[in-house]
Design a protein around this motif. Structure first.
Motif, PDB file in Angstrom:
ATOM      1  N   THR A 135      -6.263  -8.870  -0.040  1.00  0.00           N
ATOM      2  CA  THR A 135      -7.226  -9.742  -0.715  1.00  0.00           C
ATOM      3  C   THR A 135      -7.738 -10.824   0.225  1.00  0.00           C
ATOM      4  O   THR A 135      -8.945 -11.102   0.289  1.00  0.00           O
ATOM      5  CB  THR A 135      -6.579 -10.386  -1.953  1.00  0.00           C
ATOM      6  N   ALA A 136      -6.828 -11.451   0.965  1.00  0.00           N
ATOM      7  CA  ALA A 136      -7.233 -12.510   1.896  1.00  0.00           C
ATOM      8  C   ALA A 136      -8.128 -11.969   2.999  1.00  0.00           C
ATOM      9  O   ALA A 136      -9.114 -12.611   3.386  1.00  0.00           O
ATOM     10  CB  ALA A 136      -5.991 -13.169   2.499  1.00  0.00           C
ATOM     11  N   LEU A 137      -7.834 -10.799   3.498  1.00  0.00           N
ATOM     12  CA  LEU A 137      -8.669 -10.205   4.547  1.00  0.00           C
ATOM     13  C   LEU A 137     -10.079  -9.926   4.030  1.00  0.00           C
ATOM     14  O   LEU A 137     -11.062 -10.075   4.768  1.00  0.00           O
ATOM     15  CB  LEU A 137      -8.033  -8.920   5.059  1.00  0.00           C
ATOM     16  N   CYS A 138     -10.182  -9.536   2.755  1.00  0.00           N
ATOM     17  CA  CYS A 138     -11.497  -9.268   2.178  1.00  0.00           C
ATOM     18  C   CYS A 138     -12.283 -10.556   1.947  1.00  0.00           C
ATOM     19  O   CYS A 138     -13.503 -10.604   2.152  1.00  0.00           O
ATOM     20  CB  CYS A 138     -11.339  -8.522   0.841  1.00  0.00           C
ATOM     21  N   THR A 195      -7.572   0.739   4.458  1.00  0.00           N
ATOM     22  CA  THR A 195      -7.926   0.104   5.717  1.00  0.00           C
ATOM     23  C   THR A 195      -8.941  -0.993   5.455  1.00  0.00           C
ATOM     24  O   THR A 195      -9.968  -0.760   4.797  1.00  0.00           O
ATOM     25  CB  THR A 195      -8.487   1.126   6.711  1.00  0.00           C
ATOM     26  N   VAL A 196      -8.641  -2.183   5.958  1.00  0.00           N
ATOM     27  CA  VAL A 196      -9.508  -3.347   5.785  1.00  0.00           C
ATOM     28  C   VAL A 196      -9.990  -3.799   7.150  1.00  0.00           C
ATOM     29  O   VAL A 196      -9.184  -4.019   8.056  1.00  0.00           O
ATOM     30  CB  VAL A 196      -8.766  -4.508   5.086  1.00  0.00           C
ATOM     31  N   GLY A 197     -11.318  -3.943   7.294  1.00  0.00           N
ATOM     32  CA  GLY A 197     -11.879  -4.449   8.535  1.00  0.00           C
ATOM     33  C   GLY A 197     -12.264  -3.354   9.503  1.00  0.00           C
ATOM     34  O   GLY A 197     -12.112  -2.162   9.224  1.00  0.00           O
ATOM     35  N   LEU A 230     -10.406 -14.971   8.844  1.00  0.00           N
ATOM     36  CA  LEU A 230      -9.100 -14.331   9.011  1.00  0.00           C
ATOM     37  C   LEU A 230      -9.264 -12.970   9.669  1.00  0.00           C
ATOM     38  O   LEU A 230      -8.533 -12.620  10.598  1.00  0.00           O
ATOM     39  CB  LEU A 230      -8.410 -14.207   7.653  1.00  0.00           C
ATOM     40  N   ARG A 231     -10.248 -12.188   9.185  1.00  0.00           N
ATOM     41  CA  ARG A 231     -10.493 -10.873   9.786  1.00  0.00           C
ATOM     42  C   ARG A 231     -10.898 -11.015  11.252  1.00  0.00           C
ATOM     43  O   ARG A 231     -10.407 -10.289  12.121  1.00  0.00           O
ATOM     44  CB  ARG A 231     -11.605 -10.131   9.033  1.00  0.00           C
ATOM     45  N   ALA A 232     -11.789 -11.955  11.514  1.00  0.00           N
ATOM     46  CA  ALA A 232     -12.283 -12.122  12.889  1.00  0.00           C
ATOM     47  C   ALA A 232     -11.171 -12.571  13.823  1.00  0.00           C
ATOM     48  O   ALA A 232     -11.141 -12.174  14.998  1.00  0.00           O
ATOM     49  CB  ALA A 232     -13.432 -13.133  12.907  1.00  0.00           C
ATOM     50  N   HIS A 271      -8.134 -21.537   3.873  1.00  0.00           N
ATOM     51  CA  HIS A 271      -7.099 -20.530   4.113  1.00  0.00           C
ATOM     52  C   HIS A 271      -7.438 -19.640   5.295  1.00  0.00           C
ATOM     53  O   HIS A 271      -6.920 -18.546   5.426  1.00  0.00           O
ATOM     54  CB  HIS A 271      -6.892 -19.677   2.853  1.00  0.00           C
ATOM     55  N   SER A 272      -8.317 -20.082   6.155  1.00  0.00           N
ATOM     56  CA  SER A 272      -8.685 -19.272   7.307  1.00  0.00           C
ATOM     57  C   SER A 272      -7.671 -19.433   8.418  1.00  0.00           C
ATOM     58  O   SER A 272      -6.915 -20.388   8.466  1.00  0.00           O
ATOM     59  CB  SER A 272     -10.076 -19.667   7.802  1.00  0.00           C
ATOM     60  N   ALA A 273      -7.692 -18.494   9.354  1.00  0.00           N
ATOM     61  CA  ALA A 273      -6.609 -18.390  10.307  1.00  0.00           C
ATOM     62  C   ALA A 273      -6.975 -18.721  11.738  1.00  0.00           C
ATOM     63  O   ALA A 273      -6.214 -18.425  12.632  1.00  0.00           O
ATOM     64  CB  ALA A 273      -6.042 -16.980  10.270  1.00  0.00           C
ATOM     65  N   ALA A 274      -8.115 -19.298  11.983  1.00  0.00           N
ATOM     66  CA  ALA A 274      -8.470 -19.591  13.369  1.00  0.00           C
ATOM     67  C   ALA A 274      -7.700 -20.818  13.821  1.00  0.00           C
ATOM     68  O   ALA A 274      -8.252 -21.857  14.139  1.00  0.00           O
ATOM     69  CB  ALA A 274      -9.968 -19.817  13.478  1.00  0.00           C
ATOM     70  N   ALA A 275      -6.399 -20.695  13.825  1.00  0.00           N
ATOM     71  CA  ALA A 275      -5.518 -21.830  14.076  1.00  0.00           C
ATOM     72  C   ALA A 275      -5.127 -21.857  15.535  1.00  0.00           C
ATOM     73  O   ALA A 275      -4.999 -20.837  16.179  1.00  0.00           O
ATOM     74  CB  ALA A 275      -4.283 -21.711  13.202  1.00  0.00           C
ATOM     75  N   SER A 276      -4.916 -23.044  16.045  1.00  0.00           N
ATOM     76  CA  SER A 276      -4.619 -23.183  17.464  1.00  0.00           C
ATOM     77  C   SER A 276      -3.131 -23.243  17.756  1.00  0.00           C
ATOM     78  O   SER A 276      -2.714 -23.092  18.888  1.00  0.00           O
ATOM     79  CB  SER A 276      -5.298 -24.447  18.005  1.00  0.00           C
ATOM     80  N   THR A 277      -2.299 -23.479  16.730  1.00  0.00           N
ATOM     81  CA  THR A 277      -0.862 -23.557  16.942  1.00  0.00           C
ATOM     82  C   THR A 277      -0.139 -22.647  15.965  1.00  0.00           C
ATOM     83  O   THR A 277      -0.607 -22.433  14.847  1.00  0.00           O
ATOM     84  CB  THR A 277      -0.350 -24.997  16.741  1.00  0.00           C
ATOM     85  N   PRO A 278       1.005 -22.089  16.358  1.00  0.00           N
ATOM     86  CA  PRO A 278       1.743 -21.209  15.452  1.00  0.00           C
ATOM     87  C   PRO A 278       2.127 -21.880  14.142  1.00  0.00           C
ATOM     88  O   PRO A 278       2.168 -21.229  13.097  1.00  0.00           O
ATOM     89  CB  PRO A 278       2.985 -20.831  16.275  1.00  0.00           C
TER      90      PRO A 278
END
Length: 473
Positions: free
Chosen positions: A104-107, A70-72, A112-114, A8-15
């Protein structure tokens, strides 16, 4: 950017990769009340000390503390992050589930946070006073009868989203609510690159607002609800003066445009305009503003662009006629009972604001019908016109029932109030029966929050790679 290891991480290369986030919201059968929601955020903060911080940003009209989590981490001065605000309209609780899922996902997901490289400032519920007046249906959100009987939406000048300072031509508004002031301070302190206020609609399909065109987003914004099995809302817009960027993607409702539109119809625009929106206020910081509207109930007609056998103008005229009839009936009940009403409830303030607006809206729609092109209405346009009538009846009639019911409960109801309450209840029960099939089938909460969650991540990513500035847009 290096591909993530988390599913479920977000370092995705396409929208398009944001689409999969719509399926990550845990199932739930109810919306959280205010206390439950804040308890969940505090439990998250306790489980992730040092990562989540809670602070008070203001006080509600009735004296309840307003909280931001505040998260991150972000810049040393705390600026340039992402702001997410739930409960700006207290009858729209999908955002409570969305906000908790986001936090929750950010934690739980460092990637995802990065990826977003900045702090997220999340206000779970900015109008707790109003939200508590809707909690009667939060536990049974698929029950349309419970929804209408326990519905509350504040009068226009008591809505957080529409009470930011406004000055344009002959219009002036500065009666800022305490809740709105809290958001103003938050936005000025963060100067966010991204802002979303969490809304939802009642029936139909999914649609979006943004404060400037973003063609890079349009495909993914269509793909997210499609993957969840939800239609887009391609019929009537909420306001005739909003720009259309793509199917179901609109420019923001701007009070300057609303003023000019009303003025063009020969109406007293200055008397009808209240304040500006959070989107307008955030313009000074170059913020990319974004909203996802998801419906409680879905209907296949919402995105059906097939021509009907009715002229578009006739469909709008029919809507205007029913709105006028509804306004006349509710207005008569309100006028007849006003001398005997002793309890200045928020329901009474709301109906005194909304009920007179129905004949005004009917007149505006009649005038608009004269300007429409001579063509057939689409199925979606006809659906939106009819569904909006059901919505106004269920909402405004339900709040008037609550206002009169307060007198009955308190033992202060006169014979006239009791008689008018019975009269309204009879009509309202018929409106409920008519609305039941017309609004469509209920949608699971996790599906609604999932679509909103995935869309806000995609939009925040757009703001991350295309930051604005004070002159952006």
């Amino acid at each position: 950017m290096t591909a993530p290891t988390s599913a479920h991480s977000a370092a995705a290369s396409t929208p398009d990769s944001w689409v999969r986030y719509a399926a990550t919201v845990p199932p739930t059968d109810a919306y959280p009340g205010v206390d439950e929601l804040l308890g969940s955020f505090r439990a998250l903060a306790a489980a992730h000390p040092g990562l989540v911080t809670e602070r008070r940003i203001g006080t509600s009209t009735l004296g309840e503390p307003l909280h931001c989590f505040t998260v991150g981490d972000g810049p040393a001065d705390g600026t340039g992050g992402y702001v997410v605000v739930g409960g700006v309209h207290p009858n729209e609780p999908v955002g409570a589930v969305t906000a908790l899922r986001l936090a929750t996902a950010l934690c739980e997901d460092p990637a995802l946070r990065a990826h977003f490289d900045g702090a997220w400032h999340i206000v779970p519920c900015v109008d707790p006073d109003g939200a508590r007046l809707n909690e009667g249906w939060f536990a049974a959100p698929t029950d349309k009868r419970a929804y209408g009987r326990h519905f509350y939406r504040p009068a226009g000048r008591e809505q957080v989203e529409w009470t930011f300072p406004f000055a344009y031509k002959d219009a002036w508004f500065d009666r800022v609510l305490p809740e709105t002031l809290a958001l103003m301070r938050l936005l000025d302190g963060v100067r966010p690159r991204f802002l979303t206020t969490l809304h939802n609609c009642e029936a139909g399909g999914v649609y979006y607002y943004m404060n400037r065109p973003a063609p890079e987003l349009y495909d993914v914004l269509a793909a997210i609800p499609a993957a969840a099995g939800l239609p887009l809302a391609t019929g009537e817009p909420e306001a005739a003066h909003v720009p259309l960027y793509a199917p179901a993607v609109y420019g923001c409702i701007d009070m300057r445009d609303a003023y000019d539109y009303l003025d063009g119809l020969g109406l007293d625009a200055a008397a009808k305009i209240a304040g500006a929106s959070s989107a307008a206020y955030a313009e000074r910081h170059g913020t990319f503003y974004f909203v996802t509207e998801v419906p409680h109930w879905s209907h296949p007609d919402a995105d059906d662009d097939t021509p009907t056998d009715e002229r578009y103008a006739d469909v709008v005229r029919r809507r205007a006629g029913v709105l006028a009839e509804t306004g006349a009936f509710l207005g008569a009940v309100l006028d007849a009972t006003t001398p005997d009403l002793t309890i200045a409830s928020p329901f009474l303030r709301a109906v005194r604001d909304f009920v007179p607006s129905l004949p005004e809206l009917a007149a505006m729609e009649s005038a608009r019908a004269e300007t429409l092109p001579d063509r057939s209405a689409t199925v979606a346009e006809r659906y939106d016109c009819e569904a909006s009538v059901h919505s106004f009846r269920v909402r405004f009639g339900g709040m008037l029932l609550r206002a009169l019911g307060a007198e009955l409960t308190a033992g202060t109801a006169t014979p006239e109030v009791r008689r008018r309450h019975r009269e309204l209840l009879t009509a309202y029960e018929e409106w409920e029966r008519a609305a039941e099939p017309a609004t469509g089938e209920p949608i699971g909460i996790a599906t609604l929050a999932g679509v909103q969650y995935a869309a806000l991540l995609a939009a925040a990513d757009h703001a991350r790679v295309r930051p604005g500035g004070p002159d952006a847009g």
